[in-house]
Design an enzyme around this catalytic site. Structure first.
Site, PDB file in Angstrom:
ATOM      1  N   LYS A 154       0.634  -1.248  -0.038  1.00 33.58           N
ATOM      2  CA  LYS A 154       0.021   0.060  -0.010  1.00 33.58           C
ATOM      3  C   LYS A 154       0.859   1.211   0.130  1.00 33.58           C
ATOM      4  O   LYS A 154       1.788   1.497   0.552  1.00 33.58           O
ATOM      5  CB  LYS A 154      -0.997   0.129   1.280  1.00 33.58           C
ATOM      6  CG  LYS A 154      -1.925   1.110   1.262  1.00 33.58           C
ATOM      7  CD  LYS A 154      -2.632   0.888   2.688  1.00 33.58           C
ATOM      8  CE  LYS A 154      -3.928   2.050   2.976  1.00 33.58           C
ATOM      9  NZ  LYS A 154      -4.488   1.737   3.950  1.00 33.58           N
ATOM     10  N   SER A 204      -9.605   1.556   3.360  1.00 32.89           N
ATOM     11  CA  SER A 204      -8.454   2.458   2.571  1.00 32.89           C
ATOM     12  C   SER A 204      -7.658   1.628   1.798  1.00 32.89           C
ATOM     13  O   SER A 204      -6.810   2.297   1.015  1.00 32.89           O
ATOM     14  CB  SER A 204      -7.703   3.476   3.379  1.00 32.89           C
ATOM     15  OG  SER A 204      -6.757   2.797   4.340  1.00 32.89           O
ATOM     16  N   SER A 219      -9.584  -0.677   7.596  1.00 33.46           N
ATOM     17  CA  SER A 219      -8.936  -0.438   6.256  1.00 33.46           C
ATOM     18  C   SER A 219      -8.457  -1.510   5.606  1.00 33.46           C
ATOM     19  O   SER A 219      -8.238  -1.612   4.423  1.00 33.46           O
ATOM     20  CB  SER A 219      -7.959   0.775   6.355  1.00 33.46           C
ATOM     21  OG  SER A 219      -8.753   1.987   6.572  1.00 33.46           O
TER      22      SER A 219
END
Length: 455
Positions: A77, A151, A175
């Site tokens: 990420k 996220s 997330s």
């Protein structure tokens, strides 16, 4: 279906010489580039660097060296520092190149993984959707009209589409688990402190932690072993029978100050999993934690966390107005952070009483199925928060308490969209949760489901 071979099987193929790391990494990079116009899962690709690292991995393999992920392509990420790459965390602007790897990247490299790129995330990981004017919208492989969640939405989309066999994410208020639920993956939020957050000493005031997203429990366990440096403890847990467990089916929506309602399709899917677990011999009882005011101070802790993250932003004016407002609000709420951390001790005891009579909680991961792309466009800060809570009220209590949670696929909606359920337990119970998840996987066979057109 070579793209859905999975992490563990891919590592075994490389180690056996059935394929080379260069070939695997090249194929992954080509798949990513082909999918970018439709899915937009990646913020940055490391084609030149990744191919060089793959060639080095092949040399190590030829010399007889072995490591858990040697030569295997992985994605991380874009809140994760990689030496020589910027960490934009979903934001617009020119960011400096990092001078060092963060700790989880060091561990991935030590395990031999080849990091092919950095996946999209909304600005500072604030929202359960992965959209932003810096990179556009990341879309769900099951239906590109819908978000993969957030996220860690870029990581989820990449794994669900078979672009990479597994990826890392971070979970501050759900997330990892939310996008895993909405893309049909296994996603693990580990116990606070199990996975290092270096160079951040206390990610988002104790709310956030890194963790794995994968298609199977075994793959998630393998990646978690690498990230947490736990040897084979997680994999051993995933291979072990869980025994007969007391499971609390927790459908009650946690107190949120704003209205939230459990969607009937999500409810039915989670209840069905409860019946499966009962049929497997577990004692399943309808019982929810006494959540109370567990969220007291969550906004102070999360918004205050923007202060540190925003220090490297070249120009705050480039950011979403909601982010700018949250940044200002975080500075105002900063004095409440200490109170929230103190209050957490009380909440841990009160919410934790459910574990006097239950070994594991089975709860919805989200209250609704995936939301459409653009669902949050044009909303005010309050409107965004209200809509976000309506969709995702179930995940955040476990971030506040620092307890582990594992999302497991719970089936598909009538529109063919994935939904998920989370398994939650006491600190450091990941092996038990993974064992239970693996037992469910054997029954459910969710690893055999692929997005339409990708199987």
């Amino acid at each position: 279906m070579t793209e859905f071979v999975g992490l563990q099987r891919t590592a075994e193929r490389v180690a056996a010489g059935d394929t080379s790391s260069v070939d695997l990494v090249t194929e992954a990079l080509d798949r990513i580039e082909k999918a970018q116009p439709s899915l937009n899962a990646f913020r940055r690709l490391r084609r030149e660097a990744a191919l060089a690292e793959a060639a080095q991995a092949d040399e190590r393999l030829a010399a007889g060296e072995r490591a858990p992920l040697l030569g295997v392509p992985i994605a991380v990420k874009d809140d994760t520092d990689i030496k020589g790459e910027p960490t934009a965390f979903g934001c617009a602007g020119e960011f400096p190149l990092k001078g060092a790897d963060c700790e989880i990247v060091r561990r991935l490299r030590q395990a031999g993984a080849v990091i092919v790129g950095k996946t999209n995330t909304p600005e500072f990981g604030q929202w359960p959707f992965t959209e932003g004017h810096a990179f556009g919208a990341t879309r769900n492989p099951w239906d590109i009209g819908y978000t993969p969640g957030g996220s860690s939405g870029g990581s989820a989309a990449a794994v669900a589409a078979g672009l990479v066999p597994a990826a890392t994410g971070s979970d501050g208020l759900g997330s990892i688990r939310i996008p895993s639920a909405w893309t049909g993956l296994v996603g693990v939020k580990p116990t606070r402190g199990l996975v290092p957050s270096d160079p951040l000493p206390d990610m988002w005031n104790g709310l956030a932690t890194h963790g794995p997203l994968a298609r199977t429990v075994e793959d998630a366990a393998l990646l978690l072993d690498v990230l947490a440096a736990t040897g084979t403890r997680m994999r051993d847990g995933a291979k072990s029978a869980p025994g007969r467990l007391r499971i609390a089916l927790a459908l009650q929506v946690p107190f949120t100050l704003l209205p939230a309602r459990l969607d009937p399709e999500v409810r039915s899917a989670v209840v069905r999993l409860g019946r499966v677990l009962a049929r497997l011999g577990h004692e399943v009882t309808l019982a929810s934690p006494h959540y109370g005011l567990v969220g007291l101070g969550v906004f102070a802790r999360s918004l205050e966390g923007l202060k540190g993250a925003a220090q490297e932003v070249p120009d705050m004016r480039l950011l979403d107005t909601r982010t700018q407002q949250n940044h200002r609000m975080g500075r105002m709420l900063s004095p409440l952070v200490k109170f929230s951390r103190l209050h957490e001790r009380f909440e841990r005891r009160r919410v934790g009483r459910i574990f006097d009579n239950a070994d594991v909680i089975l709860a919805p991961t989200t209250a609704t199925p995936p939301t459409p792309v653009g669902h949050y466009d044009g909303l005010s800060n309050f409107g965004t928060t209200r809509t976000m809570i309506a969709a995702c009220p179930y995940a955040w209590p476990w971030n506040i308490l620092g307890l582990p949670g594992v999302n497991v696929p719970a089936g598909l909606t009538s529109k063919g969209l994935p939904i998920g359920a989370q398994l939650v337990s006491v600190e450091n119970s990941e092996p038990v949760l993974l064992s239970l998840a693996a037992q469910l996987q054997k029954e459910e066979r969710w690893q055999d489901r692929t997005p339409p057109g990708l199987g």
